[in-house]
Design a protein around this motif. Structure first.
Motif, PDB file in Angstrom:
ATOM      1  N   ASN A 327      -5.350   0.371  -8.303  1.00 27.71           N
ATOM      2  CA  ASN A 327      -4.236   0.243  -7.409  1.00 27.71           C
ATOM      3  C   ASN A 327      -4.309   0.774  -5.975  1.00 27.71           C
ATOM      4  O   ASN A 327      -3.976   0.198  -4.908  1.00 27.71           O
ATOM      5  CB  ASN A 327      -2.816   0.761  -8.104  1.00 27.71           C
ATOM      6  N   ALA A 331      -4.410  -1.681  -2.703  1.00 25.70           N
ATOM      7  CA  ALA A 331      -3.372  -1.296  -1.548  1.00 25.70           C
ATOM      8  C   ALA A 331      -4.313  -1.247  -0.206  1.00 25.70           C
ATOM      9  O   ALA A 331      -3.939  -1.759   0.850  1.00 25.70           O
ATOM     10  CB  ALA A 331      -3.066   0.110  -1.861  1.00 25.70           C
ATOM     11  N   ASP A 374      -0.690  -7.446   3.767  1.00 29.13           N
ATOM     12  CA  ASP A 374       0.995  -7.374   3.329  1.00 29.13           C
ATOM     13  C   ASP A 374       0.968  -5.970   3.264  1.00 29.13           C
ATOM     14  O   ASP A 374       0.633  -5.085   1.970  1.00 29.13           O
ATOM     15  CB  ASP A 374       1.250  -7.942   1.922  1.00 29.13           C
ATOM     16  N   ASP A 376       3.918  -4.197   2.858  1.00 26.06           N
ATOM     17  CA  ASP A 376       4.854  -3.751   1.844  1.00 26.06           C
ATOM     18  C   ASP A 376       4.259  -3.851   0.603  1.00 26.06           C
ATOM     19  O   ASP A 376       4.595  -2.979  -0.267  1.00 26.06           O
ATOM     20  CB  ASP A 376       6.102  -4.740   1.954  1.00 26.06           C
ATOM     21  N   LYS A 377       3.164  -4.766  -0.024  1.00 22.84           N
ATOM     22  CA  LYS A 377       2.767  -4.808  -1.197  1.00 22.84           C
ATOM     23  C   LYS A 377       1.747  -3.397  -1.192  1.00 22.84           C
ATOM     24  O   LYS A 377       1.523  -2.942  -2.384  1.00 22.84           O
ATOM     25  CB  LYS A 377       1.923  -6.063  -1.157  1.00 22.84           C
ATOM     26  N   LYS A 379       2.101  -0.628   0.374  1.00 22.04           N
ATOM     27  CA  LYS A 379       2.912   0.687   0.214  1.00 22.04           C
ATOM     28  C   LYS A 379       3.429   0.733  -1.350  1.00 22.04           C
ATOM     29  O   LYS A 379       3.404   1.907  -1.816  1.00 22.04           O
ATOM     30  CB  LYS A 379       3.910   0.667   1.092  1.00 22.04           C
ATOM     31  N   ALA A 380       3.807  -0.315  -1.945  1.00 22.80           N
ATOM     32  CA  ALA A 380       4.123  -0.490  -3.255  1.00 22.80           C
ATOM     33  C   ALA A 380       3.152  -0.067  -4.244  1.00 22.80           C
ATOM     34  O   ALA A 380       3.569   0.636  -5.371  1.00 22.80           O
ATOM     35  CB  ALA A 380       4.869  -1.777  -3.528  1.00 22.80           C
ATOM     36  N   LEU A 381       1.996  -0.391  -3.946  1.00 17.38           N
ATOM     37  CA  LEU A 381       0.730  -0.231  -4.936  1.00 17.38           C
ATOM     38  C   LEU A 381       0.604   1.180  -4.770  1.00 17.38           C
ATOM     39  O   LEU A 381       0.192   1.825  -5.745  1.00 17.38           O
ATOM     40  CB  LEU A 381      -0.477  -0.983  -4.649  1.00 17.38           C
ATOM     41  N   ASP A 383       2.619   3.492  -4.017  1.00 18.09           N
ATOM     42  CA  ASP A 383       3.805   4.236  -4.746  1.00 18.09           C
ATOM     43  C   ASP A 383       3.315   4.229  -6.167  1.00 18.09           C
ATOM     44  O   ASP A 383       3.878   5.293  -6.931  1.00 18.09           O
ATOM     45  CB  ASP A 383       5.019   3.655  -4.443  1.00 18.09           C
ATOM     46  N   GLU A 384       3.070   3.107  -6.817  1.00 21.59           N
ATOM     47  CA  GLU A 384       2.769   3.092  -8.274  1.00 21.59           C
ATOM     48  C   GLU A 384       1.692   3.872  -8.601  1.00 21.59           C
ATOM     49  O   GLU A 384       1.620   4.362  -9.750  1.00 21.59           O
ATOM     50  CB  GLU A 384       2.465   1.431  -8.403  1.00 21.59           C
ATOM     51  N   GLU A 388       1.837   9.856  -1.978  1.00 16.72           N
ATOM     52  CA  GLU A 388       3.085   9.661  -0.944  1.00 16.72           C
ATOM     53  C   GLU A 388       2.329   9.579   0.338  1.00 16.72           C
ATOM     54  O   GLU A 388       1.123   9.647   0.402  1.00 16.72           O
ATOM     55  CB  GLU A 388       3.748  10.981  -0.914  1.00 16.72           C
ATOM     56  N   GLU A 389       2.985   9.146   1.410  1.00 17.66           N
ATOM     57  CA  GLU A 389       2.428   8.687   2.808  1.00 17.66           C
ATOM     58  C   GLU A 389       1.874   9.928   3.170  1.00 17.66           C
ATOM     59  O   GLU A 389       2.272  11.144   3.095  1.00 17.66           O
ATOM     60  CB  GLU A 389       3.577   8.137   3.479  1.00 17.66           C
TER      61      GLU A 389
END
Length: 555
Positions: A327, A331, A374, A376-377, A379-381, A383-384, A388-389
């Motif tokens: 992931n 990302a 992408d 947003d995608k 960042k979601a990956l 997070d999954e 953290e940032e």
């Protein structure tokens, strides 16, 4: 469709102003983002009309070919390196059973004047020329062919890959002094094509006198035992390498009496040397597309253009750490603005590619997944994956004095920062870089790859088979048992439909697992003096220079 992103070019310009000429730092420097002298950058961007008038006739010598590159050789053993910088030289020092000429991707006779293939595709009988000799005067024989291939297998490094599961030490039958039969373990359709690669160079068996306890690898680091059109005269590391024409060459006499390969660290310096006529040809990897475009139309300069099979890519070391998480790798793949990169770094003279098989080659998969830009995608990956940032800190290794790679690294650094990944750029001398990535001491690397024969087996075996990890140039240290099985089946099959199906499936699997990020398939360009004749860019061996066939004609 490519998107014009003018704001991105402004960001890139700001980066370049502050970190221009990153590659000129020593490989031991910890920080590649320090202040840099702007002189070279200004030189790169000066108008061609401002350059001193080329010296012309004062520097013209029809018997000496001067070639400039910014990358020294790691060593001269053809069986132990996957470095194109070494290949360019060892192709001239050695001969092979077959070879490639000009822009052709079809093998042509060399030491083997003819060959026969059995109906079952297992037995290959090669009939050698009878007047070929090694540089010490001893004859090139069938025994030398057997010796060379067995050594490649036993050294167990890059060269072993083309023979893995194809032949072994029991595959050879010496019919007579100039005839050898090689029996394959299983049918392998591109076998003859593989024998035109540097890995299949024929060695003088007298290497045994200097074999020591490492099969002669220490000796061949700076020596040669070939029969090729050129003989190694001298090698001053970091300065120059000189080859002299073999006066007793069995084949067509080399056109150039002397080949002088000069190691010039600064691309801007090499450009000025070319414009003054001090060198005849530049390594096509050392000058950026932007600078090449500036050189178009310069008096006395010719820019060759061609399409080719080169791939620029980013191996990720997936054996441990955060990059072991698929992931995270996905990302990263979604974080890269590929269109902006191709437009800004390659000036649009490249195409996106989804896998290790380039467009135009048999087995290419046009439907392999391409990761869209992408954030947003991405960042979601992350997070999954539980990050953290700002929590992920990675390094990207690049070789010094390569403008495309340094500019690409800067854009990657900027892109990944948008999803909270901190990327530090580290620059190394080319031999040190190779040691780093083949030993798995990297997070990311930026590398270019060109196939030595036009078959997806060459790319995919080295990129993806588990036996190729590290020194075999599987720089992701990727391992997938299904991929191994598909590759091995494709080596056994002669049915091209079956082979193509396997290779396309492998590209789909790798696209999902993301051990590599494939940046671009660039168009090929090379800058030379207009007095150079006979130089052609081969779509496979884009770095190959046929010094023995080039001529210089004063105009």
């Amino acid at each position: 469709m490519k998107v014009k992103v003018h704001w991105f070019k402004l960001v890139l310009l700001l980066f370049v102003v502050t970190v221009a000429l990153v590659g000129c730092q020593n490989y031991g420097d910890e920080n590649t983002n320090g202040d840099a002298d702007s002189t070279s950058d200004q030189t790169d961007n000066k108008d061609s009309n401002d350059v001193d008038e080329p010296a012309g006739n004062e520097n013209f010598n029809e018997e000496v070919f001067n070639f400039a590159t910014n990358q020294d050789l790691p060593h001269l053993d053809p069986h132990g390196s996957a470095a194109n910088t070494s290949f360019r030289v060892t192709y001239m020092l050695y001969d092979r059973l077959v070879t490639y000429e000009g822009t052709s991707t079809e093998p042509q006779p060399m030491l083997a004047k003819t060959w026969d293939i059995s109906d079952d595709g297992l037995e290959y009988t090669f009939h050698l020329v009878e007047d070929a000799t090694f540089h010490d005067g001893s004859p090139v024989t069938a025994e030398a062919v057997k010796y060379s291939y067995i050594r490649a297998i036993n050294v167990g490094k890059s060269a072993a890959g083309i023979f893995n599961k194809v032949i072994d030490e029991n595959s050879f039958d010496i019919i007579d002094e100039h005839t050898i039969k090689i029996t394959l373990k299983k049918p392998f359709a591109p076998f003859v094509s593989t024998l035109g690669t540097v890995y299949a160079n024929i060695f003088n068996p007298n290497l045994e006198e200097n074999a020591g306890d490492d099969l002669g690898q220490s000796f061949l680091a700076e020596e040669e035992v070939g029969s090729g059109p050129y003989i190694l005269e001298s090698w001053d590391r970091g300065e120059s390498l000189v080859m002299k024409a073999n006066p007793d060459y069995w084949g067509e006499a080399p056109t150039m009496e002397t080949v002088n390969i000069q190691f010039v660290s600064e691309p801007s310096t090499a450009r000025l040397m070319l414009e003054k006529g001090e060198v005849d040809l530049l390594d096509n990897t050392m000058i950026s597309p932007e600078v090449l475009s500036q050189m178009e139309g310069t008096d006395g300069i010719n820019i060759a253009h061609s399409t080719g099979y080169q791939i620029d890519y980013m191996p990720m070391n997936i054996e441990s750490g955060v990059l072991a998480d698929v992931n995270v790798r996905k990302a990263i793949a979604h974080s890269i603005n590929y269109d902006a990169l191709i437009e800004s770094v390659y000036l649009g003279k490249a195409e996106r590619i989804g896998g290790a098989v380039p467009a135009g080659m048999f087995g290419y998969n046009p439907d392999a997944k391409l990761y869209d830009y992408d954030l947003d995608k991405a960042k979601a990956l992350l997070d999954e994956a539980g990050y953290e940032e700002g929590e992920i800190n990675l390094e990207i290794a690049i070789s010094e004095n390569n403008e495309v790679r340094s500019n690409t690294a800067l854009l990657l650094q900027s892109d990944l920062s948008k999803v909270g990944i901190n990327l530090e750029i580290k620059t190394y001398a080319w031999p040190t870089f190779l040691d780093l990535v083949t030993n798995g001491e990297h997070d990311f690397g930026l590398v270019s790859w060109t196939p030595d024969y036009p078959d997806p087996d060459y790319n995919l075996w080295y990129f993806a088979h588990s036996s190729s990890k590290g020194p075999g140039f599987n720089l992701a240290f990727y391992e997938n048992s299904k991929v191994d099985a598909l590759l091995e089946e494709a080596r056994r099959k002669t049915d091209e439909d079956v082979r193509a199906k396997n290779y396309k499936e492998i590209q789909d699997i790798m696209a999902e697992e993301v051990p590599y990020i494939f940046v671009a398939q660039p168009n090929l360009q090379a800058a030379m003096r207009n007095w150079v004749k006979g130089y052609e860019l081969n779509p496979m061996n884009t770095w190959y220079v046929p010094f023995h066939k080039i001529t210089k004609v004063e105009e």
